[in-house]
Scaffold this motif. Structure first.
Motif, short mmCIF file in Angstrom:
data_model
loop_
_atom_site.label_atom_id
_atom_site.label_comp_id
_atom_site.label_asym_id
_atom_site.label_seq_id
_atom_site.Cartn_x
_atom_site.Cartn_y
_atom_site.Cartn_z
N ARG A 293 -81.47 -25.49 -54.86
CA ARG A 293 -81.29 -27.01 -54.61
C ARG A 293 -81.37 -27.81 -55.78
NH1 ARG A 293 -79.35 -30.97 -52.15
NH2 ARG A 293 -80.66 -32.79 -51.71
N GLU B 215 -77.96 -27.53 -57.36
CA GLU B 215 -77.23 -28.35 -56.66
C GLU B 215 -77.23 -29.98 -56.94
OE1 GLU B 215 -78.12 -27.79 -52.58
OE2 GLU B 215 -77.00 -25.77 -52.48
N LYS C 31 -74.60 -32.42 -58.64
CA LYS C 31 -74.30 -33.92 -58.07
C LYS C 31 -74.61 -34.82 -59.15
CE LYS C 31 -75.12 -36.45 -53.92
NZ LYS C 31 -75.76 -36.56 -52.62
#
Length: 100
Positions: free
Chosen positions: A60, A63, A67
């Motif tokens: 996560r 990620e 982003k």
């Protein structure tokens, strides 16, 4: 004790008592070992779950970093476009003023 039947019997009983005591001790140690092995299995299972959660958190985080990088790139592109638009507006404004 001079090798009488009673003496041998007494030694036999003492040895049997020691044998029973040793056997009981071995049984207690086996039970304790089994309990410790179960605790170790429980700890290993908890560690495995914690490792899986950590992997999920790391995934996560990756990620989110990706982003964030994408958004930073978009922000930079947008800032450049705004700057270009302002320059165009300024030129148009100057051109409009000079025509008057």
């Amino acid at each position: 004790c001079f090798r009488t039947r009673a003496c041998f019997r007494q030694v036999e009983l003492m040895n049997y008592g020691k044998l029973v005591s040793i056997r009981d001790g071995v049984s207690l140690l086996a039970a304790e070992r089994s309990s410790l092995e179960q605790k170790l299995d429980d700890v290993n299972e908890k560690r495995s779950r914690a490792d899986a959660k950590l992997d999920n958190v790391k995934t996560r985080l990756t990620e989110l970093k990706n982003k964030n990088t994408f958004l930073e790139d978009r922000r930079s592109e947008t800032a450049q476009k705004v700057e270009q638009s302002q320059m165009i507006l300024q030129r148009l404004s100057e051109a409009t003023k000079s025509e008057r």
